[in-house]
Design a protein around this motif. Structure first.
Motif, mmCIF file in Angstrom:
data_model
loop_
_atom_site.group_PDB
_atom_site.id
_atom_site.type_symbol
_atom_site.label_atom_id
_atom_site.label_comp_id
_atom_site.label_asym_id
_atom_site.label_seq_id
_atom_site.Cartn_x
_atom_site.Cartn_y
_atom_site.Cartn_z
ATOM 1 N N GLU A 187 0.849 -1.064 0.119
ATOM 2 C CA GLU A 187 -0.056 -0.228 0.093
ATOM 3 C C GLU A 187 0.936 1.275 0.225
ATOM 4 O OE1 GLU A 187 -3.080 0.219 -0.339
ATOM 5 O OE2 GLU A 187 -3.577 -1.857 -0.347
ATOM 6 N N PRO A 188 1.664 1.413 -1.211
ATOM 7 C CA PRO A 188 2.611 2.566 -1.084
ATOM 8 C C PRO A 188 1.830 4.116 -0.971
ATOM 9 C CG PRO A 188 2.249 1.759 -3.595
ATOM 10 C CD PRO A 188 1.534 0.845 -2.554
ATOM 11 N N ALA A 189 2.698 4.834 -0.490
ATOM 12 C CA ALA A 189 2.050 6.386 -0.599
ATOM 13 C C ALA A 189 2.231 6.921 -2.015
ATOM 14 C CB ALA A 189 3.043 7.302 0.346
ATOM 15 N N VAL A 190 1.118 7.770 -2.268
ATOM 16 C CA VAL A 190 1.116 8.304 -3.459
ATOM 17 C C VAL A 190 2.493 8.826 -4.153
ATOM 18 C CG1 VAL A 190 -0.247 9.989 -5.016
ATOM 19 C CG2 VAL A 190 -1.392 8.606 -3.437
ATOM 20 N N HIS A 191 2.894 9.535 -3.115
ATOM 21 C CA HIS A 191 4.320 10.288 -3.542
ATOM 22 C C HIS A 191 5.450 9.491 -3.934
ATOM 23 C CE1 HIS A 191 4.609 10.085 0.651
ATOM 24 N NE2 HIS A 191 5.887 9.953 0.439
ATOM 25 N N ASP A 192 5.313 8.077 -3.575
ATOM 26 C CA ASP A 192 6.394 6.918 -3.811
ATOM 27 C C ASP A 192 6.108 6.059 -5.066
ATOM 28 O OD1 ASP A 192 7.482 7.535 -1.438
ATOM 29 O OD2 ASP A 192 6.398 6.158 -0.072
ATOM 30 N N LEU A 193 5.085 6.431 -5.628
ATOM 31 C CA LEU A 193 4.711 5.748 -6.969
ATOM 32 C C LEU A 193 5.428 6.000 -8.080
ATOM 33 C CD1 LEU A 193 0.921 5.237 -6.708
ATOM 34 C CD2 LEU A 193 2.739 3.785 -6.041
ATOM 35 N N VAL A 194 6.014 7.368 -8.206
ATOM 36 C CA VAL A 194 6.685 8.055 -9.340
ATOM 37 C C VAL A 194 8.091 8.705 -8.649
ATOM 38 C CG1 VAL A 194 6.749 9.809 -11.105
ATOM 39 C CG2 VAL A 194 4.556 8.457 -10.508
ATOM 40 N N GLU A 195 9.236 8.215 -9.430
ATOM 41 C CA GLU A 195 10.594 9.006 -9.017
ATOM 42 C C GLU A 195 10.898 9.971 -10.303
ATOM 43 O OE1 GLU A 195 13.938 6.304 -8.143
ATOM 44 O OE2 GLU A 195 12.099 4.715 -8.117
ATOM 45 N N VAL A 196 11.400 10.848 -9.974
ATOM 46 C CA VAL A 196 12.176 11.799 -11.099
ATOM 47 C C VAL A 196 13.614 11.571 -10.929
ATOM 48 C CG1 VAL A 196 12.369 14.206 -11.782
ATOM 49 C CG2 VAL A 196 9.901 13.438 -10.762
ATOM 50 N N VAL A 197 14.132 11.336 -11.991
ATOM 51 C CA VAL A 197 15.634 11.077 -11.970
ATOM 52 C C VAL A 197 16.292 12.162 -13.276
ATOM 53 C CG1 VAL A 197 17.513 9.543 -12.863
ATOM 54 C CG2 VAL A 197 15.496 8.708 -11.955
ATOM 55 N N THR A 198 17.237 12.990 -12.644
ATOM 56 C CA THR A 198 17.599 14.065 -13.382
ATOM 57 C C THR A 198 19.029 13.947 -13.844
ATOM 58 O OG1 THR A 198 17.977 15.380 -11.593
ATOM 59 C CG2 THR A 198 15.830 15.734 -12.624
ATOM 60 N N GLY A 199 19.593 14.335 -14.899
ATOM 61 C CA GLY A 199 20.937 14.202 -15.308
ATOM 62 C C GLY A 199 21.183 12.976 -16.196
ATOM 63 N N ALA A 200 21.909 13.314 -17.262
ATOM 64 C CA ALA A 200 22.249 12.397 -18.286
ATOM 65 C C ALA A 200 22.618 10.955 -17.504
ATOM 66 C CB ALA A 200 23.106 12.946 -19.495
ATOM 67 N N SER A 201 23.696 11.122 -16.692
ATOM 68 C CA SER A 201 24.466 9.889 -16.373
ATOM 69 C C SER A 201 23.332 9.202 -15.266
ATOM 70 C CB SER A 201 25.679 10.385 -15.116
ATOM 71 O OG SER A 201 26.315 9.354 -14.619
ATOM 72 N N ALA A 202 22.763 9.914 -14.270
ATOM 73 C CA ALA A 202 21.592 9.171 -13.644
ATOM 74 C C ALA A 202 20.610 8.550 -14.591
ATOM 75 C CB ALA A 202 20.952 10.257 -12.619
ATOM 76 N N VAL A 203 20.118 9.217 -15.441
ATOM 77 C CA VAL A 203 19.165 8.609 -16.248
ATOM 78 C C VAL A 203 19.572 7.262 -17.032
ATOM 79 C CG1 VAL A 203 17.644 8.814 -18.563
ATOM 80 C CG2 VAL A 203 17.843 10.835 -16.765
ATOM 81 N N THR A 204 20.899 7.295 -17.468
ATOM 82 C CA THR A 204 21.547 6.098 -18.245
ATOM 83 C C THR A 204 21.685 5.012 -16.888
ATOM 84 O OG1 THR A 204 22.570 7.515 -19.680
ATOM 85 C CG2 THR A 204 23.448 5.171 -19.295
ATOM 86 N N HIS A 205 22.103 5.479 -15.915
ATOM 87 C CA HIS A 205 22.315 4.293 -14.765
ATOM 88 C C HIS A 205 21.037 3.744 -14.551
ATOM 89 C CE1 HIS A 205 24.058 2.595 -11.361
ATOM 90 N NE2 HIS A 205 22.808 2.785 -10.709
ATOM 91 N N ARG A 206 19.814 4.548 -14.140
ATOM 92 C CA ARG A 206 18.715 4.004 -13.944
ATOM 93 C C ARG A 206 18.135 2.968 -15.043
ATOM 94 N NH1 ARG A 206 15.854 2.037 -10.911
ATOM 95 N NH2 ARG A 206 13.991 2.810 -9.582
#
Length: 329
Positions: free
Chosen positions: A103-122
């Motif tokens: 039963e996750p909290a609503v704000h835990d359902l979506v992450e925002v990943v920023t930066g080229a390196s972080a996006v590639t790693h994710r």
């Protein structure tokens, strides 16, 4: 090579030199390694801590190498034990996470990943974590969804992860677009093509998705969507696009071909691209064939099926199973 059991490059070089000599003075080892004496002594103390070297009791200042078969074997056993403990801890944490995320909290359902390196790693983390299927919608330059050029792709392939990919027709019109697409998708992916895909999208196991965020002048960013109604909607979007897309037959980097009488693999690639909407000239460029060669092969397919128009050829191609919207078992 021995970094996996905790040795740095200097320690490994020192141990190799000591094994080759059997036993040696610090000054002799320093000369062999072209290192300062202080660095050599530091490396030897590190080897002593690992049980790979010992000070000679008979001659002070002299060091003796421990037998590699015994000493390294013990370190390997210890390393395996630590990895098993880490795997167990990871499994327990994953189970705890699943329990807490029921039963996750609503704000835990979506992450925002920023930066080229972080996006590639994710992205690679998402792909490596897949256990059954990766689905993707691709626009612009093909992305490496299931190729074998990096370690995460190879691990996914070894786990028999399947891939379904829909590409925008514009990708096929790019210079060397077919070659890049074949290399990016790999040998075991199912690929389809449509006029336009609504967005770039990657979904792993229908449980985790990535959608890019774009903005003027903004650094690269992406949304990571966890199990939720939003994720179900994204998966539904992929299935709808996949259902209406045209199967695409790729070359060496793409499809496993079946032995059959009739058209050869090049004929089938030409037919697939024509049905995807490419002109004869575009097909010739993508497959590095002459325009007359493409036209001659199309004419041969028409003669083979006994038809007089390309529209009839497309119909017969489906009837004979040369192309299909559903993969063959």
């Amino acid at each position: 090579m021995l970094g996996a059991i905790g040795l740095d490059e200097r320690q490994e070089a020192t141990y190799r030199a000591l094994v080759a000599a059997g036993a040696a003075e610090v000054s002799d080892l320093a000369h062999r390694l072209a290192l300062p004496r202080s660095d050599t002594e530091r490396a030897l103390r590190g080897l002593e801590h690992q049980g790979l070297a010992a000070r000679s009791s008979a001659r002070p200042g002299r060091w003796v190498a421990a037998p590699p078969g015994v000493a390294l074997g013990a370190l390997l056993i210890q390393q395996r034990h630590e990895l098993e403990q880490a795997e167990l801890a990871a499994a327990l944490l994953a189970e705890e996470y699943r329990a807490e995320a029921s039963e996750p909290a609503v704000h835990d359902l979506v992450e925002v990943v920023t930066g080229a390196s972080a996006v590639t790693h994710r992205f690679h983390q998402l792909q490596l974590g897949a256990v059954s299927e990766v689905c993707a919608l691709v626009t612009g330059k093909p992305i490496p969804v299931s190729g074998t050029e990096n370690e995460s792709d190879e691990r996914a392939a070894n786990r028999a992860v399947s891939y379904r990919v829909v590409v925008e027709r514009e990708v096929l019109g790019l210079p060397s677009g077919i070659l890049e697409l074949s290399a990016a998708l790999g040998r075991h992916a199912q690929c389809r093509v449509v006029d336009r895909v609504p967005t770039k999208l990657v979904v792993a196991d229908a449980s985790l998705a990535m959608v890019p965020l774009t903005g003027r002048g903004a650094e690269p960013a992406a949304l990571v969507v966890h199990a939720s109604g939003l994720l179900e909607s994204l998966m539904g979007l992929f299935e709808a696009v996949w259902r209406d897309a045209m199967p695409l037959r790729l070359g060496e980097g793409g499809v496993v071909r079946e032995e059959r009488t009739g058209p050869d693999p090049t004929d089938l690639e030409i037919l697939s691209l024509l049905l995807a909407g490419l002109t004869d000239a575009s097909v010739a460029r993508q497959l590095e064939l002459g325009l007359r060669t493409v036209q001659r092969r199309v004419k041969g397919l028409m003669e083979l099926t006994g038809v007089s128009t390309r529209l009839q050829l497309g119909w017969h191609a489906y009837e004979r199973g040369w192309v299909s919207r559903t993969p063959r078992p």
